[in-house]
Design an enzyme around this catalytic site. Sequence first.
Site, PDB file in Angstrom:
ATOM      1  N   PHE A   1       0.861  -1.185   0.000  1.00  0.00           N
ATOM      2  CA  PHE A   1       0.000   0.000   0.000  1.00  0.00           C
ATOM      3  C   PHE A   1       0.902   1.241   0.000  1.00  0.00           C
ATOM      4  O   PHE A   1       0.801   2.111   0.852  1.00  0.00           O
ATOM      5  CB  PHE A   1      -0.935   0.023   1.214  1.00  0.00           C
ATOM      6  CG  PHE A   1      -1.739  -1.236   1.390  1.00  0.00           C
ATOM      7  CD1 PHE A   1      -2.906  -1.442   0.675  1.00  0.00           C
ATOM      8  CD2 PHE A   1      -1.319  -2.229   2.270  1.00  0.00           C
ATOM      9  CE1 PHE A   1      -3.656  -2.603   0.843  1.00  0.00           C
ATOM     10  CE2 PHE A   1      -2.059  -3.397   2.440  1.00  0.00           C
ATOM     11  CZ  PHE A   1      -3.231  -3.587   1.731  1.00  0.00           C
TER      12      PHE A   1
ATOM     13  N   ASP B   1       0.625  -0.504   5.211  1.00  0.00           N
ATOM     14  CA  ASP B   1      -0.057   0.762   5.526  1.00  0.00           C
ATOM     15  C   ASP B   1      -1.326   0.884   4.691  1.00  0.00           C
ATOM     16  O   ASP B   1      -1.424   1.727   3.796  1.00  0.00           O
ATOM     17  CB  ASP B   1       0.893   1.938   5.258  1.00  0.00           C
ATOM     18  CG  ASP B   1       0.284   3.265   5.658  1.00  0.00           C
ATOM     19  OD1 ASP B   1      -0.639   3.277   6.503  1.00  0.00           O
ATOM     20  OD2 ASP B   1       0.719   4.307   5.132  1.00  0.00           O
TER      21      ASP B   1
ATOM     22  N   CYS C   1      -5.145   3.072  10.058  1.00  0.00           N
ATOM     23  CA  CYS C   1      -5.539   4.488  10.110  1.00  0.00           C
ATOM     24  C   CYS C   1      -7.038   4.619  10.327  1.00  0.00           C
ATOM     25  O   CYS C   1      -7.608   5.690  10.111  1.00  0.00           O
ATOM     26  CB  CYS C   1      -5.091   5.227   8.856  1.00  0.00           C
ATOM     27  SG  CYS C   1      -5.852   4.606   7.357  1.00  0.00           S
TER      28      CYS C   1
HETATM   29  N1  SAH Z   1       2.122   4.371   2.910  1.00  0.00           N
HETATM   30  C1  SAH Z   1       1.683   5.460   2.068  1.00  0.00           C
HETATM   31  C2  SAH Z   1       0.198   5.758   2.212  1.00  0.00           C
HETATM   32  C3  SAH Z   1      -0.727   4.597   1.911  1.00  0.00           C
HETATM   33  S1  SAH Z   1      -2.382   5.051   1.567  1.00  0.00           S
HETATM   34  C4  SAH Z   1       2.562   6.670   2.328  1.00  0.00           C
HETATM   35  O1  SAH Z   1       3.366   6.691   3.282  1.00  0.00           O
HETATM   36  O2  SAH Z   1       2.456   7.634   1.569  1.00  0.00           O
HETATM   37  C5  SAH Z   1      -3.089   3.574   1.040  1.00  0.00           C
HETATM   38  C6  SAH Z   1      -2.755   3.143  -0.380  1.00  0.00           C
HETATM   39  O3  SAH Z   1      -3.297   1.836  -0.584  1.00  0.00           O
HETATM   40  C7  SAH Z   1      -3.324   3.979  -1.504  1.00  0.00           C
HETATM   41  O4  SAH Z   1      -2.263   4.460  -2.290  1.00  0.00           O
HETATM   42  C8  SAH Z   1      -4.211   3.034  -2.347  1.00  0.00           C
HETATM   43  O5  SAH Z   1      -4.059   3.237  -3.739  1.00  0.00           O
HETATM   44  C9  SAH Z   1      -3.655   1.695  -1.961  1.00  0.00           C
HETATM   45  N2  SAH Z   1      -4.552   0.524  -2.026  1.00  0.00           N
HETATM   46  C10 SAH Z   1      -5.794   0.395  -1.512  1.00  0.00           C
HETATM   47  N3  SAH Z   1      -6.237  -0.876  -1.645  1.00  0.00           N
HETATM   48  C11 SAH Z   1      -5.248  -1.576  -2.258  1.00  0.00           C
HETATM   49  C12 SAH Z   1      -5.088  -2.937  -2.654  1.00  0.00           C
HETATM   50  N4  SAH Z   1      -6.033  -3.831  -2.412  1.00  0.00           N
HETATM   51  N5  SAH Z   1      -3.937  -3.284  -3.256  1.00  0.00           N
HETATM   52  C13 SAH Z   1      -2.965  -2.381  -3.492  1.00  0.00           C
HETATM   53  N6  SAH Z   1      -3.051  -1.091  -3.104  1.00  0.00           N
HETATM   54  C14 SAH Z   1      -4.174  -0.680  -2.518  1.00  0.00           C
END
Ligand code: SAH
Length: 394
Positions: free
Chosen positions: A227, A299, A339
């Site tokens: 993520f 995350d 979160c």
């Molecule tokens: N760790 C990052 C913030 C993560 S926000 C930082 O420090 O900037 C959560 C992210 O999860 C988003 O970018 C979203 O696109 C992604 N996401 C949500 N569901 C997902 C999934 N099933 N597989 C891959 N990515 C996913």
Amino acid sequence: MVAQVILKPKRDKNIRAHHPWVFSGAIHKVNGKPQLGDTVLVESAEGQVLGMGAWSPESQIQVRMWSFTVCELDEAFFHAKVRAALDYRKALGIPERNTAYRLINAESDGLPGFTVDVVGDWLIMQALTAGAERWKYMLADVLLTELHCKGVYERSDVEVRHKEGLDPVVGVLRGEKPPAHIDIVEEGRYYRVDVLNGHKTGFYLDQRDNRSLLQAYAQDKTVLNCFSYTGGFAIAALKGGAKQAINIDASQPALELAAQSAELNGFNAEQMDNINADVFKLLRQYRDEGRQFDIVVLDPPKFAENKNQLEKAARGYKDINLLGFKLLRPNGLLFTFSCSGLMDSNLFQKIVADAAVDAGCEGRIIRKMDQATDHPTRLAFPEGYYLKGLICQK
Ligand code: SAH
């Protein structure tokens, strides 16, 4: 005439303790006809004035308090709030070391409904409530003079506005429109941010301190950043001397920014892999292939938006944490986060503990993590606390 909102008997305790929300169930009657976003006077059943707030008739939270005394909502009011918010962050040395940070953290900075992030020379605002909608131009004016920025841009393109009877909206509030990309510095790390189309206001500033923590553990490590969004943790890992970092995210534009940020920091393209995939699926594939990493970061986005989704959210956290533990080498580190404000720290820890058991490892917590210090939580407003994380050693 300012409308009066009279509370039911014995329903004034929260407000007296400076909790800023008045729920509809606590209201006895309203004298006058306040409109969406109007400022109202809040009084106890005995007629004692408790303060001023913004009227949100469509929301369950019908009043959000601007002040616990009687005051004017004018430029001086917003000026004082912005000044206090800035002074707090300056005292922590945040603007000195970061060109992007949260300046206004809603209720916790005394401005319910408003978040304002500094991103380079621009300020990115979210106005999420009827009260914030009413005053957003005045706040933008104050911000423009106080911060000497090039512009204030609004990213209120969020569904929660519907609960307030407001439509999502984006656009310039004051000054110039931000460019497609803004390059920022965070504790010595460089990031490219898309404030126009990125998530929320463009960058997850709340993870700053945790990215710095990861950086300190990363020397010579291999890091799987799940993520990843724009690779926040991966950049920190490489800055800390990691051998390799893999970002997994479902957003291609986010991964492209990650690659550009790697370049900004002078890393080689081979040091960072950016994979557009579903984390749930790819982690299973990696498990089946027997792949192992020194550090795994989890995350995920908010899994629980309301109480009904908590159980499903718990299963989601359990699933990815179990896979995370399995993909770690012995003694490897899991940086795992939630979160969802509704998921309390103890429950989250229990889920991670269950995941470790199911993965067949002991695991120990070597550190607990929180949202960064520019996202403070007022003691009177515990709802402001949402981001928690654990560093667990396998
Ligand atoms: N760790 C990052 C913030 C993560 S926000 C930082 O420090 O900037 C959560 C992210 O999860 C988003 O970018 C979203 O696109 C992604 N996401 C949500 N569901 C997902 C999934 N099933 N597989 C891959 N990515 C996913």
